[in-house]
Every structure is written in C-alpha cells, then in structure tokens.
Scaffold this motif. Structure first.
Motif, PDB file in Angstrom:
ATOM      1  N   GLU A 224      52.508  76.378  21.498  1.00 50.21           N
ATOM      2  CA  GLU A 224      52.611  75.369  22.563  1.00 50.21           C
ATOM      3  C   GLU A 224      51.834  75.810  23.792  1.00 50.21           C
ATOM      4  O   GLU A 224      51.153  74.998  24.434  1.00 50.21           O
ATOM      5  N   TRP A 225      51.933  77.112  24.132  1.00 50.75           N
ATOM      6  CA  TRP A 225      51.201  77.625  25.300  1.00 50.75           C
ATOM      7  C   TRP A 225      49.691  77.504  25.089  1.00 50.75           C
ATOM      8  O   TRP A 225      48.943  77.096  25.990  1.00 50.75           O
TER       9      TRP A 225
ATOM     10  N   TYR B   4      60.915  82.874  29.464  1.00 54.49           N
ATOM     11  CA  TYR B   4      62.069  81.996  29.736  1.00 54.49           C
ATOM     12  C   TYR B   4      62.236  80.951  28.636  1.00 54.49           C
ATOM     13  O   TYR B   4      63.360  80.603  28.254  1.00 54.49           O
ATOM     14  N   LYS B   5      61.100  80.459  28.154  1.00 56.38           N
ATOM     15  CA  LYS B   5      61.166  79.459  27.082  1.00 56.38           C
ATOM     16  C   LYS B   5      61.803  80.062  25.827  1.00 56.38           C
ATOM     17  O   LYS B   5      62.526  79.384  25.096  1.00 56.38           O
TER      18      LYS B   5
ATOM     19  N   ASN C  57      66.078  79.396  24.729  1.00 50.17           N
ATOM     20  CA  ASN C  57      66.211  78.579  23.529  1.00 50.17           C
ATOM     21  C   ASN C  57      67.658  78.677  23.017  1.00 50.17           C
ATOM     22  O   ASN C  57      68.194  79.763  22.879  1.00 50.17           O
TER      23      ASN C  57
ATOM     24  N   SER D 147      66.213  75.164  34.076  1.00 48.45           N
ATOM     25  CA  SER D 147      67.157  75.903  33.248  1.00 48.45           C
ATOM     26  C   SER D 147      68.399  75.065  32.943  1.00 48.45           C
ATOM     27  O   SER D 147      68.850  74.265  33.772  1.00 48.45           O
TER      28      SER D 147
ATOM     29  N   VAL E 168      56.436  79.081  20.689  1.00 49.82           N
ATOM     30  CA  VAL E 168      56.066  79.112  22.110  1.00 49.82           C
ATOM     31  C   VAL E 168      54.597  79.502  22.259  1.00 49.82           C
ATOM     32  O   VAL E 168      53.880  78.952  23.100  1.00 49.82           O
TER      33      VAL E 168
ATOM     34  N   GLN F 285      56.436  82.322  29.486  1.00 49.08           N
ATOM     35  CA  GLN F 285      56.826  82.116  28.085  1.00 49.08           C
ATOM     36  C   GLN F 285      58.201  82.715  27.793  1.00 49.08           C
ATOM     37  O   GLN F 285      58.975  82.180  26.990  1.00 49.08           O
TER      38      GLN F 285
ATOM     39  N   LEU G  38      57.927  74.302  30.810  1.00 51.18           N
ATOM     40  CA  LEU G  38      59.217  74.978  30.984  1.00 51.18           C
ATOM     41  C   LEU G  38      60.136  74.106  31.842  1.00 51.18           C
ATOM     42  O   LEU G  38      60.072  74.150  33.071  1.00 51.18           O
TER      43      LEU G  38
END
Length: 421
Positions: A242-243, A151-152, A156, A194, A239, A149, A191
């Motif tokens: 969504e997770w 990284y999400k 952003n 990148s 996030v 999570q 995810l």
C-alpha cells in the motif's frame, strides 16, 4: 511528490511521528537518541504537533506514561537506546503482553560495560524475544517512512503488537541524507486516526487491566501473542504494498534484496551495513563475481520462509553482524538464518563480526567477506566466524583457483586488491 529536505535519522523519526499525528509523547534523552527528544519538544513548542509532551525522570517512566495514554485511547511515540532500554525493561515487556500498539524508535547502541556510547546493535538484539515487532532501517528515508508504516502495522486489529523502528546509532541517527517528506494529506489517507479500543478504559464499563494471571490463562495469552506475530508477517507485506502504491517508495517488506536474481553467493545484512554492501556488490559484479544481498528488514517476527526461499538458491552465504551472541560465539543474524533452515540442507555459511562500539564496517571488510564466501562456494575451507580487525585474512595463502573460480578472465586485479585492502 512531497517536499525535499535534508534530515538526519533522529529528525526523520521525529518527523514521521509528526506525520502520524501522535497524541502523546514521552521520552528521556540518552545518546545517540537525544536529538530525537529535542526535535519532538520543538515540534510541540512550535505547535507543529497537537500532542502532549510529558517530561519524565527516566525511561521507565517514559514508557509507563505512554501505557496510560494507550489506555485512554491515544496514539503514542517514544524513543530510547542502550541503557535507557534496559531501564525500561519492565514496562517494555508489559507493553507487548498487554498488546499496546506503541511505536518506539530504538536508536541502536552498544550496552555497557565496558563504557561506551557508540553505535552497535547489541541493545536491540538482546530484547528480540520481548514480544515487540522489530523493523530495521538502512537509510534516513526509510526511518521516516517506517515510523508511519509502523502505526498501520501495530494498530491492525489482528496484530496489536508494539513496534520498534530500529536504526543504527550515529551511522543513521546523526547522518544527514536527502529525504522526501510525504504530504500530510496523503499520510492521513494512508493512516486513519487511531482507534484503540480493545483495552480502552471507560468508567461506564469498568475493567481490570493486567490482573494476576494464572498459568492456563497466561498460556492462552502467549499463544495469542505468537498467533498475532504470525499474522503480522502478512500485514507488514500488505502495508509495504500500500505504501509503495501511494508514495512510490518500496523499502521491502519482511526482507529486502539487491541483485539476487542471478546471484551465486549472498551477503546477509541487518541495518546500516547494507548500504556499504550495495557498493561492494556493484564493484564485485564488475569483476565477474555474481554476488547479491539479502537484508533482514524485520528481525521479529523473523522471515523464515522468505530467507529460506532466497538463500537456498545460492552456493554460499556470508553474514555481516554488528552484534554477538555471548553463548554461541556468532552474530545474531547468523544464528537466525541457520535456525530458519533448521535441519534442512543449506549452503555453507560464514559469519563476519565487526562494527562494534562504533567502529566502521568498511568497504574492505565487506570485500573480504565476499571473497571468502566465494572461496567457500568454490570448495575452499574457512573458519565459521571471522572477527574484522582481530582475525588475520591472508588471501595469498588461499588456493587461488578456488578464490577466483567465479570471476571472469578480464578481472581487474588492481581494483580487487583495492577492495580487499
């Protein structure tokens, strides 16, 4: 459902980085983070991660290497603890100021001196104003899920702030639990690869990175950092939702609550003591005490409005802190909650400091905190801060009518004494 395995906290963090398809790793071993480095090295050696692992000579170099990686557009990961965090302080500050979306496991530990290698939260709370997002975990499963999570959140485009995934040294880093490993395909859907482009170096488009910056422009930098922190609060909640929809697990967003729907008193926790608090709350509920828990999941940015909304409804608040402010003489969570209310009317609040230097925050400790918080809610008087193990608590000397006012007539005195002792 993904595979089920038994992992400790360090391996869960490493597995989370693997699922996030990190491209560059650099870390220097330090207790209790050392196994994390070993797991990452094993993944690279076995070809389970398509990433470069740079062997560095210090924590300062570890984070500096990752900064170069971000400037090349790579997704990066590292981990540290305590004195290692102190040694990387210079690049640590630069990472947030340069808005580099690096994710770092912060395996919390006491800072010396006196000499110690045991768990505590002092290292992480000391750098809470360094511009990083801090997400605190309660379980090994949450560590794995939160690394992905993170990284999400960090990448952003409206945030671009590095994230510390904080988990208590030894209490979580070395504790093994049942963990569900998400399917890589689902993680890839959650995810994407990148896309770090806001400061990516390109010979075709020369740019200066981190030049000497005058006051007016630096002020603008700080303002944009603060604005991004505010936006991060919304992104963290997005996030989270969504997770939960994709993986069926919800660890909370900015905060996490337990049995707060009808709670008359609240226990506030940060990190691993929350698991112990859940057990005590269930026991106390059986005795008629309507107690619930608010877990601070995100320390930076601090969830001011959520904390006020939840805690303004109770009659008293007891805060469990595994850290201390040397200036104020209270724990950091206590100070943060109090500051959230500002000058507004708030319920009476007690602070309980314990679990320092690897000592446990026990069922009895939290049981004492619940009973004293109840005592204050009923009009009793108790000092603002109590140090577990140092400050004597003699329940026989308290006004029993105020102590037991919120309990039902059929309370089990033996069980209650068991929790207290």
């Amino acid at each position: 459902m993904g595979k089920i395995d038994v992992l400790n906290g360090n391996k869960a963090a490493a597995y989370g980085a693997k699922l996030a398809r990190v491209e560059l790793l650099a870390a220097y071993p330090i207790t209790p983070q050392t196994p994390l480095v070993e797991y990452l090295a094993t993944y690279v050696a076995d070809g389970e991660i398509d990433a470069d692992l740079v062997e560095v000579e210090s924590e300062h170099s570890a984070l500096s290497v990752l900064q170069g990686g971000v400037l090349a557009g790579a997704r990066t990961f590292t981990g540290t603890s305590s004195q290692g965090l102190a040694l990387m302080y210079e690049p640590y500050i630069r990472t947030s100021t340069m808005r580099m979306p690096i994710v770092m496991a912060l395996v919390t530990r006491e800072v010396i001196s006196p000499q110690t290698v045991w768990g505590g939260q002092q290292d992480a709370v000391t750098v809470r104003e360094a511009g990083w997002i801090q997400i605190w975990c309660e379980t090994v499963q949450e560590i794995l899920d939160t690394v992905v999570q993170a990284y999400k959140i960090a990448e952003n485009k409206e945030v671009l702030i590095p994230v510390n995934v904080c988990y208590d040294g030894f209490s979580l880093s070395h504790m093994a639990e049942r963990v569900e490993l998400p399917d890589q395909e689902l993680v890839d859907q959650f995810l994407p690869a990148s896309d770090i482009s806001h400061l990516k170096l390109d010979p075709a488009k020369p740019m200066s990175v981190d030049p000497l910056t005058a006051g007016p422009m630096l002020t603008e930098f700080r303002h944009k950092q603060v604005t991004a922190m505010k936006r991060a609060e919304e992104v963290i909640e997005e996030v989270r939702q969504e997770w939960a929809e994709k993986f069926g697990r919800d660890h909370g967003g900015m905060i996490d609550t337990y049995r707060m729907e009808d709670a008359e008193i609240a226990i506030v926790c940060l990190g691993s003591p929350a698991g112990t608090a859940r057990v005590v709350i269930d026991q106390m509920r059986e005795q008629g005490i309507k107690v619930g828990m608010l877990r601070i999941r995100v320390l930076r940015p601090f969830p001011v409005e959520a904390v006020k909304q939840i805690l303004s409804k109770v009659k008293a608040i007891g805060v469990i802190d595994r850290n201390v402010s040397f200036a104020a003489g209270f724990g950091i969570s206590y100070l943060e909650v109090k500051q959230a209310f500002g000058g507004e009317k708030m319920p009476p609040m007690l602070d309980f400091i314990g679990g320092l230097g690897g000592s446990d925050v026990t069922l009895a400790n939290i049981g004492d905190a619940v009973l004293l918080t109840q005592y204050v809610a009923n009009g009793g008087k108790w000092k603002d801060v109590t140090w577990f193990g140092l400050d004597p608590i003699d329940f026989e000397q308290l006004d029993q009518s105020k102590l037991r006012k919120m309990m039902g007539d059929d309370q089990d005195d033996e069980l209650l004494r068991g929790v207290i002792s």
